[in-house]
Each structure stands twice: as C-alpha cells, then as structure tokens.
Design an enzyme around this catalytic site. Structure first.
Site, short mmCIF file in Angstrom:
data_model
loop_
_atom_site.label_atom_id
_atom_site.label_comp_id
_atom_site.label_asym_id
_atom_site.label_seq_id
_atom_site.Cartn_x
_atom_site.Cartn_y
_atom_site.Cartn_z
CB CYS A 4 28.25 88.65 -40.77
SG CYS A 4 29.64 87.54 -40.91
CB CYS A 7 30.02 90.23 -43.87
SG CYS A 7 29.54 88.63 -44.59
CG HIS A 46 27.15 85.51 -44.58
ND1 HIS A 46 27.76 85.94 -43.42
CD2 HIS A 46 26.00 84.92 -44.20
CE1 HIS A 46 27.00 85.62 -42.38
NE2 HIS A 46 25.91 85.01 -42.83
CG ASN A 86 35.24 75.71 -33.53
OD1 ASN A 86 35.63 74.59 -33.18
ND2 ASN A 86 35.84 76.82 -33.13
N GLY A 92 31.19 75.17 -30.20
CA GLY A 92 31.45 76.51 -29.70
C GLY A 92 31.61 77.55 -30.79
CB THR A 94 31.55 82.66 -31.23
OG1 THR A 94 32.83 82.83 -31.84
CG2 THR A 94 31.69 81.85 -29.95
CG HIS A 99 35.66 81.14 -38.99
ND1 HIS A 99 34.31 81.19 -38.71
CD2 HIS A 99 36.26 80.83 -37.82
CE1 HIS A 99 34.10 80.96 -37.44
NE2 HIS A 99 35.27 80.73 -36.86
CG HIS A 101 39.80 78.72 -35.65
ND1 HIS A 101 39.86 79.83 -34.84
CD2 HIS A 101 38.48 78.41 -35.75
CE1 HIS A 101 38.63 80.18 -34.46
NE2 HIS A 101 37.77 79.34 -35.00
P1 AMP Z 1 34.54 80.38 -33.76
O1 AMP Z 1 34.44 80.19 -32.27
O2 AMP Z 1 35.07 79.18 -34.46
O3 AMP Z 1 33.26 80.91 -34.34
O4 AMP Z 1 35.67 81.48 -33.95
C1 AMP Z 1 35.44 82.84 -34.11
C2 AMP Z 1 36.77 83.50 -33.96
O5 AMP Z 1 36.68 84.81 -34.47
C3 AMP Z 1 37.26 83.61 -32.51
O6 AMP Z 1 38.52 82.96 -32.38
C4 AMP Z 1 37.36 85.11 -32.28
O7 AMP Z 1 38.45 85.47 -31.46
C5 AMP Z 1 37.52 85.64 -33.69
N1 AMP Z 1 37.07 87.01 -33.88
C6 AMP Z 1 35.90 87.54 -33.49
N2 AMP Z 1 35.83 88.85 -33.84
C7 AMP Z 1 37.02 89.13 -34.48
C8 AMP Z 1 37.57 90.30 -35.08
N3 AMP Z 1 36.90 91.47 -35.10
N4 AMP Z 1 38.81 90.22 -35.63
C9 AMP Z 1 39.49 89.05 -35.61
N5 AMP Z 1 39.02 87.91 -35.07
C10 AMP Z 1 37.80 87.95 -34.50
ZN ZN Z 2 29.45 86.95 -43.07
#
Ligand code: AMP
Ligand code: ZN
Length: 110
Positions: A4, A7, A46, A86, A92, A94, A99, A101
């Site tokens: 993760c 994490c 987590h 999300n 979407g 990812t 978390h 935004h």
């Molecule tokens: P989600 O699509 O809601 O799962 O958002 C995941 C977010 O995490 C995306 O906006 C990514 O740009 C961000 N993200 C992924 N890896 C990193 C990282 N190493 N540092 C900061 N943000 C990240």
């Molecule tokens: Zn995690």
C-alpha cells in the site's frame, strides 16, 4: 497492506510532502494534482474502502473534515474547497486505502 503506497508513505518508505500530521492521520500533497491545491488526508489505519470502515473510522473522517475546515488558510484554500472520497471501481479509486481528496486554491470546474 505491504504494497500500500499510503502505508509506505506513513512509514517513511516513500517520500512525500507532508503538510500536517497527528496521531491519527496526515495530509500530504497529491503527486498528480488535479487542481492548484490538491491534497490528500490519509487516516493511518489501513482500511481499503470507506464502506468497510467501522464507526471509529467514520468518526475519524468527521474529525478530519473539521481539521481541514480549521486549517484552510494554512493549506492554501482561500475561497472554498472541494472534498472527494472515491469508493470502488466505478468512482475510479486507485489506492485501496481510504483517503479524502482536498481540492482548491482556484475556481474549480463545476
Ligand atoms: P484515488 O483515485 O481516489 O484512489 O486517489 C489516489 C490518489 O493518490 C491519486 O490522486 C494519486 O495521484 C495519489 N497518489 C498516488 N501515489 C501517490 C504518492 N506516492 N504520493 C502522493 N499522492 C499519490
Ligand atoms: Zn494502507
């Protein structure tokens, strides 16, 4: 959990720009910003999806919203902001670690 990214950021294994942290969560800059200010608030625990959270988890999400509200000037959010969570594939999501935004710093598209 071992794979993760959030994490790993928490453990200091992946670098990130941390704007705030306390015992329960941190606020970092998103690596791929979708607005002038794009931050992510990450509870340390987590939990992959918001719909898997316990009441303790959702209570923490509420506390995070309050903290963001109090910190808006410090976070560069001058004239309002947008909060996005999300949940799952259709949204979407990812990174499968809950978390929030935080988007702002400019007039956002409607
Ligand atoms: P989600 O699509 O809601 O799962 O958002 C995941 C977010 O995490 C995306 O906006 C990514 O740009 C961000 N993200 C992924 N890896 C990193 C990282 N190493 N540092 C900061 N943000 C990240
Ligand atoms: Zn995690």
């Amino acid at each position: 959990m071992e794979d993760c990214v959030f994490c790993k950021i928490r453990m200091g294994e992946i670098p990130s720009t941390i704007l705030y942290k306390d015992n329960d969560f941190m606020i970092i800059k998103d690596i791929n910003p979708q607005a002038k200010v794009h931050l992510i608030a990450i509870p340390y625990s987590h939990v992959p999806y918001i719909d898997m959270m316990t009441e303790e988890g959702t209570t923490l999400l509420g506390k995070i919203l309050g903290k963001i509200s109090h910190m808006q000037q410090d976070l560069g959010l001058t004239n309002g902001y947008r909060i996005v969570i999300n949940q799952g594939e259709d949204a979407g999501q990812t990174v499968n670690h809950v978390h929030i935004h935080i988007l702002g710093g400019e007039k956002l598209p409607e």
